[in-house]
Scaffold this motif. Structure first.
Motif, PDB file in Angstrom:
ATOM      1  N   LYS A   1       0.827  -1.210   0.000  1.00  0.00           N
ATOM      2  CA  LYS A   1       0.000   0.000   0.000  1.00  0.00           C
ATOM      3  C   LYS A   1       0.862   1.261   0.000  1.00  0.00           C
ATOM      4  O   LYS A   1       0.509   2.248  -0.638  1.00  0.00           O
TER       5      LYS A   1
ATOM      6  N   CYS B   1       1.847   2.696  -3.308  1.00  0.00           N
ATOM      7  CA  CYS B   1       0.790   3.362  -4.066  1.00  0.00           C
ATOM      8  C   CYS B   1       0.692   4.817  -3.626  1.00  0.00           C
ATOM      9  O   CYS B   1      -0.178   5.201  -2.856  1.00  0.00           O
TER      10      CYS B   1
ATOM     11  N   TRP C   1      -3.220   0.799  -9.866  1.00  0.00           N
ATOM     12  CA  TRP C   1      -3.199   1.999  -9.046  1.00  0.00           C
ATOM     13  C   TRP C   1      -2.826   3.185  -9.929  1.00  0.00           C
ATOM     14  O   TRP C   1      -1.826   3.154 -10.646  1.00  0.00           O
TER      15      TRP C   1
ATOM     16  N   HIS D   1      -6.841   5.990  -1.738  1.00  0.00           N
ATOM     17  CA  HIS D   1      -6.171   5.136  -0.752  1.00  0.00           C
ATOM     18  C   HIS D   1      -7.159   4.319   0.088  1.00  0.00           C
ATOM     19  O   HIS D   1      -6.837   3.205   0.506  1.00  0.00           O
TER      20      HIS D   1
END
Length: 154
Positions: A49, A52, A81, A129
């Motif tokens: 994560k 990203c 993404w 997100h």
């Protein structure tokens, strides 16, 4: 300039995630100029994560263990993404890179992943997100997984 793919390197990275004998649970594929190449890889989804960020576009192939009390299974997600700060031209190019190669194939198969990343339960296209939340992704994979025995009691 047409997008190219380092097919062998991408295939090797993909196979690391698919291989039960490795601890690699995710890999990213990124743009290096006009070529898509493997990026980072790792074990922890939180680390994925953090890759990203708002200024990048990337593809992620991620392994999740899903299921219910009766059955645990491995499912794979394909995550596209596109960060909030990515230019409109690059956003469009990301979509074009995927769809140009779709015309003669079923619609669930995407661009360069057609020959490389053949086995995934669900694709996600994400720019926010919040949508990277692990529970959200797992729940969507669970829905795509078929039988669900959670409602049954032992």
């Amino acid at each position: 300039m047409a997008t190219k793919i380092d097919k062998e390197a991408c295939r090797e990275a993909y196979n690391l995630v698919r291989d039960d004998a490795t601890e690699v649970n995710w890999v990213t594929f990124k743009y290096n100029g006009s070529t898509i190449v493997p990026g980072d890889q790792g074990v922890d989804y939180e680390t994925f994560k953090r890759k990203c960020t708002d200024d990048v576009r990337l593809f992620g192939f991620v392994r999740f263990t899903t299921g219910d009390a009766m059955s645990k299974r491995v499912k794979f997600a394909l995550i596209t993404w596109i960060g909030e700060d990515v230019s409109g031209l690059q956003r469009a190019k990301t979509g074009t890179d995927k769809t140009l190669r779709l015309r003669k194939y079923p619609p669930f198969l995407t661009g360069f992943f057609l020959s490389l990343l053949q086995n995934f339960a669900k694709e996600f296209v994400i720019s926010d997100h919040k949508e990277l939340d692990e529970d959200y992704i797992k729940n969507e994979l669970k829905k795509a997984g078929g039988a669900n025995y959670d409602a049954q009691t032992e």
